[in-house]
Design an enzyme around this catalytic site. Structure first.
Site, PDB file in Angstrom:
ATOM      1  N   SER A 161      37.207  43.993  48.073  1.00  0.00           N
ATOM      2  CA  SER A 161      38.638  44.435  48.209  1.00  0.00           C
ATOM      3  C   SER A 161      38.861  45.966  47.388  1.00  0.00           C
ATOM      4  O   SER A 161      39.837  46.532  47.478  1.00  0.00           O
ATOM      5  CB  SER A 161      39.745  43.612  47.667  1.00  0.00           C
ATOM      6  OG  SER A 161      39.422  43.550  46.148  1.00  0.00           O
TER       7      SER A 161
ATOM      8  N   LYS B  63      48.373  40.463  43.191  1.00  0.00           N
ATOM      9  CA  LYS B  63      48.030  41.769  42.537  1.00  0.00           C
ATOM     10  C   LYS B  63      49.147  42.441  42.705  1.00  0.00           C
ATOM     11  O   LYS B  63      49.431  43.482  41.972  1.00  0.00           O
ATOM     12  CB  LYS B  63      47.153  42.273  43.989  1.00  0.00           C
ATOM     13  CG  LYS B  63      45.600  41.749  44.014  1.00  0.00           C
ATOM     14  CD  LYS B  63      44.999  42.021  45.207  1.00  0.00           C
ATOM     15  CE  LYS B  63      43.529  41.752  45.156  1.00  0.00           C
ATOM     16  NZ  LYS B  63      42.599  41.945  46.425  1.00  0.00           N
TER      17      LYS B  63
END
Ligand code: ADP
Length: 852
Positions: A748, A791
């Site tokens: 990511s 996140k």
């Protein structure tokens, strides 16, 4: 019986006994001075006719040199009863074995040689019949012979105790004349050569009897002493056995008397405990077998202790004991969940569903709930609430770091220091067979050479198999089917799929700062105050201060550190309050009020209410001393004093992105979402790419892809002029992921890496208020990633205002609390260029020029 080996004697035996039909008599004379001859008296032949006796008085050595031998002058005439010849040796020497019967004593008059052996003239020494008759009248002889017979009798009985002789020896006493008996008895045991000679010399019957009595007596004594010694040794050996026997007897006596006063007898206590444990019949049988073994053992014996500990466990395990399940009140359960936990609406709803199913079908084999989320989000506390709602006991089993299957299943008892597994141990601790059992950190089990704990857990969670769970230590099946299992994990990925298949995953995301504030105000602060013996009268933590603690001192998904920090404040406050208590010693300033009325009322035992007014103390001090009025209010100064300087602040991002080549990524860890900076720098070199920061293979490949993508588009992005297309010409690139000590991996960081490189090559700074996440393909497409909710929460917490996400992650935003979403600008990207467009101030200026 006599072994004949001396050459002269052998000759005599050969000529006088071996070769003749009719065996004659021979004389036996002891040899006095030769050690060899002394031990075996030498035989001689006596012919009854001429009363001459033959004997060898000289040993003839190999050279026929006669050797002087000192014969004893008294001997015994004997008849050969049996003769056998030994095997001839290679040297030609022969030996004979002769069985002789002694007939009478004689004394030697003269010794001569006849050829190769000796003869002697002798005088017989034994008494005649008439002499004998005369002696037998002698009272002294009578007494001596009685004494001897008594002694002989005693010897016989002692020997008979050891060796059954069938009373034959006793018959001897009746039939054989006493003077012969004396000779026979003395010959039957070992006496010295001198003593043998002296017996031989004792021609006088009285003297002979006296000596024989003495010798028999001595022999008797020595037998007795030897016996005593053996008894003593045996006695010592079996002392512990004796103790054991006595104990057994004592127990039997106590039982017989119905005496229950045996509390200290731990085996009896154990047995009682075992009887009360309610074991199933087959296990009771097994336990009894083991108990019988234990009873036969002595406490010092190896194995006693382990057997005792094992039976203790069997007795302690809840075979039948269960918490009584009351009728489940769903409304009450909901209220309880609500009062213990703030927010978590969906999760609480799911738990109520779970409880409702249990209510309708109590033995329904519903799925095992597994709470997944970062630490401190309330997984354990929810599980314990389930237990309370069901009215069951709660037990937590930590599986973190369990790599050995034996931790779950126990070690076999053959191992030294073996123990039951954690499950059985947990059940022993909780003491009921139907608890709610929390399998904590189920994702932290690993497997290695010592087996796979996950496979053991599979058996535990399988309703078909857990009826007969087999713990190696316990060695008998235990029924786990009544236990309600709940599991927790930080992440789903590490949990083996078959195990995951048995569970229903309920994800608990991290909390927003607002949620944390509410949890702190409603739950944590009251609990923390209570734990420290304080209340709101003593300490007040204003909302604003809690917010500061959340912003500056904790950056976590859960509330565990928040709770810890609040506890630190409470501790500091407790010290101050305790100090204040001692500020003014009341006893000195308060005057005692004594009045007869008061005393009489006290004596009546009535409750007396009164106000005590201290004298000589000003009012301010009184309020301090009685510490009622002013609670301690936490302020910023106190926060800094107790918790130290702030650990995080909002300026951090801006400070760290002060130069080009740095971008802000969002990553996901076991502790929830995190902000991850990526730093890139260039230096003179040969075009190499250096990567640091404990990176895994996937993230390293992402860096390669990023580098390739940027190099491939260098001209379009106006990072290089048309002439010098190679960005790496004469330089190396170094990319670093702080913090350097924490291992990182995953795809990511793709978009963040590209942004950092573009920033580096273009020498333009990335926006400080923007963070991003997303995987990038080699052709620049942005792919969706996991953990979006955590996140986004982390970005929010960090004070970030804009978040760039892959477009396909749009659906995940539904899970993010709206309060957080409204405070953030979410930017969706499909292609890498979309990311770059948003990451730089004023957009990506090169886009219009590129043909992409
Ligand atoms: P986990 O098991 O997820 O690591 P815990 O259940 O031990 O976390 O929770 C840590 C602490 O935070 C506990 O004292 C718990 O009561 C408290 N807590 C967590 N979430 C909440 C919530 N939503 N409401 C009230 N207290 C909470």
């Amino acid at each position: 019986m006599m072994l004949i080996g001396i050459s002269t004697s052998v000759k005599l035996v050969e000529q006088e006994l071996w070769q003749r039909e009719e065996k004659g008599l021979i004389g036996i004379l002891p040899v006095r001075d030769s050690a060899e001859a002394a031990s075996t008296p030498s035989p001689g032949v006596q012919t009854s006719k001429n009363q001459e006796e033959t004997s060898d008085s000289h040993k003839l050595n190999g050279k026929n040199q006669p050797e002087v031998i000192h014969w004893h002058n008294r001997g015994v005439a004997a008849r050969a009863l049996h003769l056998s010849r030994g095997v001839e040796k290679p040297s030609g020497r022969v030996t004979y074995i002769v069985v002789l019967e002694g007939l009478c004593r004689f004394s030697v008059q003269e010794l001569t040689t006849r050829g190769t052996y000796y003869t002697a003239r002798i005088i017989p020494l034994d008494m005649t019949k008439s002499d004998m008759d005369q002696v037998e009248q002698d009272p002294e002889f009578v007494m001596l012979s009685r004494q001897f017979k008594a002694m002989a009798m005693e010897l016989i009985s002692v020997l008979e105790q050891k060796q059954k002789t069938g009373g034959r020896t006793k018959v001897l006493l009746e039939t054989v004349p006493v003077h012969k008996l004396a000779d026979i008895f003395v010959a039957s045991f070992e006496i010295s050569f001198e003593e043998q000679l002296s017996m031989l010399d004792s021609v006088d019957l009285k003297v002979r009897l006296l000596k024989a009595t003495e010798l028999v007596d001595r022999h008797l004594q020595s037998i007795r002493v030897a016996e005593k010694i053996t008894q003593k040794v045996e006695g010592q050996l079996s002392k512990s056995q004796k103790e054991f026997l006595l104990r057994q007897q004592m127990r039997a006596i106590k039982e017989e008397l119905g005496d229950n006063d045996d509390e200290d007898d731990d085996v009896a206590t154990l047995e009682r405990k075992m009887k009360a444990a309610g074991m199933p019949p087959n296990i009771w049988k097994h336990a009894q077998r083991e108990l019988r073994r234990l009873k036969k053992m002595q406490p010092q014996q190896p194995g006693y202790n382990s057997s005792h500990v094992y039976l203790d466990l069997l007795a302690d395990l809840p075979w039948q004991k269960a918490s009584e399940e009351h009728e489940l009140d769903l409304k009450a359960a909901k209220d309880h969940l609500d009062s213990d936990h703030y927010g978590l609406v969906k999760i609480k709803h799911r738990i109520i569903e779970y409880l409702a199913v249990r209510k309708l079908k109590p033995d329904a084999r519903g799925p095992v709930l597994c709470f997944v989320g970062p630490p401190g989000v309330g997984k354990t506390s929810l599980a314990s609430s389930i237990a309370t709602a069901l009215g069951r006991k709660f037990v937590r089993i930590s599986l973190g770091g369990v790599k050995d299957e034996a931790d779950i299943r126990g070690h076999r008892r053959t191992y030294i220091g073996s123990m039951p597994g954690r499950l059985i141990d947990g059940l022993k601790r909780v003491g009921v067979c139907n608890p709610v059992m929390l399998l904590d950190e189920i994702d932290k089990t690993g497997s290695d050479v010592r087996g796979d704990p996950a496979s053991a857990l599979l058996e535990v969670l399988d309703p078909e198999q857990n009826k007969t769970f087999n713990d190696h230590y316990l060695n008998v099946p235990y029924d786990l089917s009544k236990v309600i299992f709940v599991a927790t994990a930080n992440r789903v990925q590490p949990v083996p799929p078959p195990l995951l298949d048995r569970m229903e995953v309920i994800e608990l995301p991290g909390y927003t700062p607002e949620e944390k504030l509410n949890i702190a105000m409603r739950h944590l602060i009251p609990r923390v105050l209570d734990q420290h013996g304080l209340n709101f009268d003593f300490l007040q933590i204003p909302e604003a201060m809690v917010k500061l603690v959340i912003q500056r001192y904790t950056r976590e998904a859960g509330v565990r550190n928040l709770e810890r920090n609040l506890a630190a404040i409470a501790r500091a406050a407790a010290v101050r309050v305790a100090e204040r208590e001692h500020a003014i010693p009341l006893s000195k300033d308060v005057q005692q009020i004594a009045s007869p009325l008061l005393e009489s009322r006290l004596a009546d035992g009535a409750d007396v209410e009164m106000e005590i007014i201290p004298m000589g103390v000003n009012n301010h001090d009184i309020s301090q001393a009685l510490r009622i009025t002013s609670p301690l209010v936490v302020d910023e100064a106190m926060l800094e004093k107790v918790l130290g300087p702030p650990r995080y602040d909002d300026r951090e991002t801006a400070d760290r992105i002060a130069t080009p080549g740095i971008s802000v990524g969002l990553v996901w860890t076991a502790f929830g979402g995190e902000v991850q900076f990526v730093e890139a720098t260039a230096m003179v070199g040969k075009g190499d790419l250096h990567l640091t920061g404990q990176l895994g293979d996937v993230i390293k490949e992402s860096a390669q892809i990023a580098m390739t993508w940027v190099r491939a588009r260098a001209t379009q992005l106006k990072l290089a002029t048309a002439e010098e297309t190679n960005l790496l010409e004469g330089r190396d690139i170094h990319i670093h992921f702080p913090a350097g000590a924490i291992p990182k991996d995953g795809p990511s960081a793709g978009v963040t890496l590209v942004t950092a490189l573009v920033s580096l090559f273009s020498q333009r700074k990335v926006r400080t208020d923007t963070a991003m996440t997303g995987e990038m393909t080699l052709r620049g497409s942005v792919l969706p990633v996991g953990g979006i909710k955590d996140k986004v929460l982390a970005a929010h917490q960090y004070g970030i205002k804009r978040v760039i996400l892959p477009e396909r992650n749009l659906k995940d935003l539904a899970e993010v609390p709206s309060a957080v979403l409204s405070s953030l600008e979410i930017l969706l990207a499909k292609q890498m260029e979309d990311v770059l467009e948003q990451a730089f101030e004023g957009g990506c200026p090169w886009r219009q020029h590129s043909k992409l």
